[in-house]
Structure formats: structure tokens, C-alpha cells
Design a protein around this motif. Sequence first.
Motif, short mmCIF file in Angstrom:
data_model
loop_
_atom_site.label_atom_id
_atom_site.label_comp_id
_atom_site.label_asym_id
_atom_site.label_seq_id
_atom_site.Cartn_x
_atom_site.Cartn_y
_atom_site.Cartn_z
N LEU A 150 0.85 -1.20 0.00
CA LEU A 150 0.00 0.00 0.00
C LEU A 150 0.88 1.25 0.00
N SER A 151 0.33 2.35 -0.45
CA SER A 151 1.07 3.62 -0.46
C SER A 151 0.52 4.54 0.62
N ALA A 152 1.43 5.27 1.28
CA ALA A 152 1.05 6.14 2.39
C ALA A 152 0.83 7.56 1.89
N HIS A 153 -0.23 8.18 2.37
CA HIS A 153 -0.56 9.56 2.00
C HIS A 153 -0.90 10.32 3.28
N ARG A 154 -0.04 11.27 3.63
CA ARG A 154 -0.26 12.03 4.86
C ARG A 154 -1.24 13.17 4.58
N THR A 212 -5.66 0.98 -6.57
CA THR A 212 -6.81 1.64 -7.21
C THR A 212 -7.22 2.91 -6.47
N GLY A 213 -6.45 3.28 -5.44
CA GLY A 213 -6.71 4.53 -4.73
C GLY A 213 -7.68 4.41 -3.58
N ASP A 214 -8.08 3.20 -3.22
CA ASP A 214 -9.01 3.02 -2.10
C ASP A 214 -8.25 3.04 -0.76
N ASN A 229 -3.30 8.06 5.35
CA ASN A 229 -4.15 7.11 4.63
C ASN A 229 -3.27 6.15 3.85
N TYR A 230 -3.49 4.87 4.02
CA TYR A 230 -2.76 3.85 3.27
C TYR A 230 -3.70 3.31 2.20
N ARG A 231 -3.30 3.50 0.94
CA ARG A 231 -4.20 3.20 -0.17
C ARG A 231 -3.65 2.08 -1.05
#
Length: 400
Positions: A256-260, A277-279, A272-274
Motif C-alpha cells: 500500500l502507499s502512504a498519503h499524509r 486503485t486509490g481506495d 491514509n494507506y491506499r
Amino acid sequence: METSQEDSLCTEMLLVTANVGSLFEDPERLLQLWLHEFLDKVSHVQAKFLALHLQEVGGKTYEKSMEYVQEFIKALCDAPVMSDYTCVQIFMDEDFKSAEHFTALGNLYFVHQDVASLKLWNFLTHSWEEDLQVIKGKHIYSGNIETIATKEKSKFPQHFFPECKWSRKGFMRTRWEINGTVFDLVNIHLFHDASNLAACENFPSVYCKTRRRALVHTIERFHLDKQNGTVPFFLFGDFNFRCDTEGVVKELTQNLSAHRVQNIKNENDKINYRNSTGDNVLTVGKKEFSHADHQLKFKEDWLKKFDRELEPLKDVLVEYPIQFVPSYPFEEDPEMPTDYMSTRCPAWCDRILMSPLVQEIVSNDESTYGMIGEAVCMGDHKAQRIPNLSQKYRRAWRSW
């Protein structure tokens, strides 16, 4: 092999710990539910000695909620199933105006009329109470209980507290001799995690280190207590143990990719760990811990390997195998009794631990370690219990 005399004097015990803060904040909906489940367990087990350790007595708004505590005690003592428990010793620390002493702990003990021999320790005289009137009958100590000598109560040193701000954390112990066996029963409440973001930075977290420090402090205090001596002890309460949050996040966010996400005041930062597909699969904030499959994911066996706070103390504290789901944080809604809140990573906060010496006084291996109210709302914590714990007759047990 035990002799016939020893076998005849074994005493079945029921040990229960419960953080009851939620009950007193919503008494109309939760108090009767909790009492029904607890009393049903008492009726089913039919132990001769019952020990109930409570934390957060009166709830977070204890200035307003303490009035419900006496109602709770009365309902408990007057229940028909409790009628054969003729010796009652209750210690309720309710003096919230005393910041340096207040722990909001409640130690409640009920002894069946069939128990042949009973003694209670006096921590002031360092001897057993000789006056049976001090032990027999119903004795309820509430409000300010600092001068009650049949219990030892202590708040942790102020420099142990985060930012040295007092909160309701400490321990309270009693000592019993039942049918010739001596043991301590200790109620403890340790520090919580203030921020999920800080907790997942590394393991052990800053909060884990603080809990461990307080726990070691307590055990060392008992070990160095020359006046009262050392006896086998049961230590049960709200340890606030949390899973290795760093490890849990890594496990849940592989690929998953992390988005602060930051707001202007930086008060509600979260990550947010997505997936590809961006979910959002996992969201971690100061007081948010939410997974896309939150209600099932944390009830699976994989989480147990991250329950690691006891690892450094495995030689000084013993625990029965955990075979129940995390005890915290459950929804405080009677309509959602098995659901977790999305505020913290679910964890086994409520525990019943023992000193290694306990193995010398427990006479069977049939004891079970489990949860009360699995399918009923018991507040944000589910109560833990060990029923059918049978202690041996040991007339010669002394270590002082």
C-alpha cells in the motif's frame, strides 16, 4: 499428590477484572446489562471466593457520576445469587478531590459461607486481623479510604506520568489467607496510548516504556517489602497493553502507499494507506485507527504475534494462554456489542497475570481464561475472568 485433608480444603476461586468507566457515563443503558452478565457468570461458576477488580470507577466524569457507584454496589450485593457470600470486603477509591491519591480503583471480594478458614492482612500492623468482626459480615469502604489498613493503595510517582500530569493510575492490593493458603490480590491500572501516530513510530513505543516502568516499579515494591514479606500474587486489572502498533501497521500496509493528510492547525494529521486503485485500506490518526475490514480483521489469529508488551517480563509474570479476541476498544452501544470502535488498534488491555510462585498454590490445570459478555455491550472494555481456579491448602506457607 495432595493428601485427603489438602483436597478437602481446596477453594474454588473466580478472578475478574473490568474497566467500568463506560458504565457510569451511560448508566441507564449499560449498568444493568453489565450486572446481568457478571451475575450470570457468578451463578454458573459457583466459586467459593470471588475477586472483582474494577478500574475507572465513576467514569471519566466522576464528579457527576459517583452517585451511581453506590447504586452499583447495592445492586451487586443484594442480588439473590450473592446471598451465600456472607463475607464481603469492598474498597472503592472515590475521593476525586485528592489528586495525589485518587486512582478510581475498586477491589471487591466475596467469600462464601462454606469457606472454613479466613484471614485478612493489616498493612499497618503487618499482621493478620485477629478480630473476626473486621472480616466477617459486609464491609464497604468508599470515598476517602487512605486510612483503611486492610488494603495497600498507591498512585504511581508523579514523574512517571506523561508531562507529570496526574491521572487515575496506580494499584491497590489486599492479602488473604484462605484455608491455610496465603496470596495477594493486586488491582492495577497503567497508562494509555495518547496518540496512535506516536505509538506506531517504533516498538517499544514511548507509551509502552512508561507502562513497563510503572509495572516493574510495582513488582519491585512488592519484592522489596520487608515488613509485609513476599507471597504469591495475582495481578489483574487494566494494563492498557497495546499491540506492537509499528508492526501491525507494517503487516496491514504491505503493497500500500502512504498519503499524509494535514490540516492547517496540524491537530488532525493522519495517514491514509491506499491500494493500487486509490481506495483507503487503513487510516491512522492521533485518535483514529480504521481498517476497511475493521470488524473482522482484528479478530483473526495473526494479531496475537504483536501482543508483545509482556515479553521482557516473562520470567516474573505468568499468564494463561489467551484464547479470546482483543478486549478493547468495543463500541459503547448496546446495538453493536461485538463491534470495535475505529479509534485504536484493538488490543488485549485487560489481563490476569500471576507471579511464578502461584504455580505452587494452584491445584488444577482446568482453569480457563476468557471474556465475560462476548455478545453483550459491557462498555469499551470487555471483562476478563479466570473461573475454577482452585488454590491448595498450604498451612506452612510463609516467606517473612
